[in-house]
Design a protein around this motif. Structure first.
Motif, PDB file in Angstrom:
ATOM      1  N   ALA A  14      14.024  -6.601  -7.324  1.00 20.96           N
ATOM      2  CA  ALA A  14      14.149  -5.181  -7.664  1.00 20.96           C
ATOM      3  C   ALA A  14      14.919  -4.977  -8.958  1.00 20.96           C
ATOM      4  CB  ALA A  14      14.824  -4.437  -6.521  1.00 20.96           C
ATOM      5  N   SER A  19      10.467   0.527 -12.634  1.00 22.95           N
ATOM      6  CA  SER A  19      10.597   1.479 -11.533  1.00 22.95           C
ATOM      7  C   SER A  19       9.427   1.423 -10.555  1.00 22.95           C
ATOM      8  CB  SER A  19      10.771   2.893 -12.071  1.00 22.95           C
ATOM      9  OG  SER A  19       9.610   3.292 -12.767  1.00 22.95           O
ATOM     10  N   ALA A  20       8.199   1.401 -11.059  1.00 24.78           N
ATOM     11  CA  ALA A  20       7.044   1.351 -10.153  1.00 24.78           C
ATOM     12  C   ALA A  20       7.001   0.024  -9.406  1.00 24.78           C
ATOM     13  CB  ALA A  20       5.751   1.547 -10.934  1.00 24.78           C
ATOM     14  N   LYS A  23       9.686  -0.040  -6.555  1.00 27.64           N
ATOM     15  CA  LYS A  23       9.256   0.674  -5.362  1.00 27.64           C
ATOM     16  C   LYS A  23       8.305  -0.188  -4.548  1.00 27.64           C
ATOM     17  CE  LYS A  23       9.542   5.200  -7.510  1.00 27.64           C
ATOM     18  NZ  LYS A  23       8.762   6.335  -7.990  1.00 27.64           N
ATOM     19  N   LEU A  26      10.235  -3.150  -2.855  1.00 27.80           N
ATOM     20  CA  LEU A  26      11.034  -2.790  -1.690  1.00 27.80           C
ATOM     21  C   LEU A  26      10.163  -2.514  -0.477  1.00 27.80           C
ATOM     22  CD1 LEU A  26      13.730  -0.544  -3.372  1.00 27.80           C
ATOM     23  CD2 LEU A  26      13.952  -2.898  -2.603  1.00 27.80           C
ATOM     24  N   LYS A  27       9.106  -1.762  -0.673  1.00 25.36           N
ATOM     25  CA  LYS A  27       8.204  -1.459   0.443  1.00 25.36           C
ATOM     26  C   LYS A  27       7.546  -2.737   0.968  1.00 25.36           C
ATOM     27  CE  LYS A  27       6.904   3.174  -1.050  1.00 25.36           C
ATOM     28  NZ  LYS A  27       5.801   4.000  -1.546  1.00 25.36           N
ATOM     29  N   ARG A  55       4.656  -5.393  -5.679  1.00 25.42           N
ATOM     30  CA  ARG A  55       4.727  -5.218  -7.130  1.00 25.42           C
ATOM     31  C   ARG A  55       3.328  -5.207  -7.739  1.00 25.42           C
ATOM     32  NH1 ARG A  55       8.820  -9.344  -9.695  1.00 25.42           N
ATOM     33  NH2 ARG A  55       8.049  -8.316 -11.549  1.00 25.42           N
ATOM     34  N   ALA A  58       1.656  -1.877  -6.935  1.00 25.36           N
ATOM     35  CA  ALA A  58       2.254  -0.794  -7.703  1.00 25.36           C
ATOM     36  C   ALA A  58       1.769  -0.823  -9.152  1.00 25.36           C
ATOM     37  CB  ALA A  58       3.776  -0.890  -7.656  1.00 25.36           C
TER      38      ALA A  58
END
Length: 83
Positions: A14, A19-20, A23, A26-27, A55, A58
């Motif tokens: 992370a 930023s994308a 997210k 983490l998910k 990643r 995203a």
């Protein structure tokens, strides 16, 4: 006890991610960690794999959004260029 190394792996991904990507990491890490834990006590491996997959997803979604935005920004020629 295996949660601490999993969190460290997730945090490392992370911190280095945009930023994308963060997210998605983490998910994906949460889902992968839980799935890995129940699939043979491989939570850390599942979290790392989930982070990488998250990643990737995203990034794909971000690219699609950028392509849609660019295609909407292009001027449309309605044949009124005056020939």
């Amino acid at each position: 006890m295996k949660i601490v190394p999993a969190l460290l792996v997730v945090a490392a991904f992370a911190v280095t991610a945009e930023s994308a990507e963060a997210k998605g990491c983490l998910k994906g890490a949460v889902v992968g960690g839980v799935a890995g834990h129940y699939a043979g006590h491989h939570g850390v491996l599942g979290a790392a794999a989930g982070c990488l997959y998250g990643r990737h997803r995203a990034k794909e979604q971000e690219r699609q959004q950028q392509q849609q935005t660019q295609s909407q920004d292009l001027p449309i020629d309605h044949g009124t260029s005056g020939m």
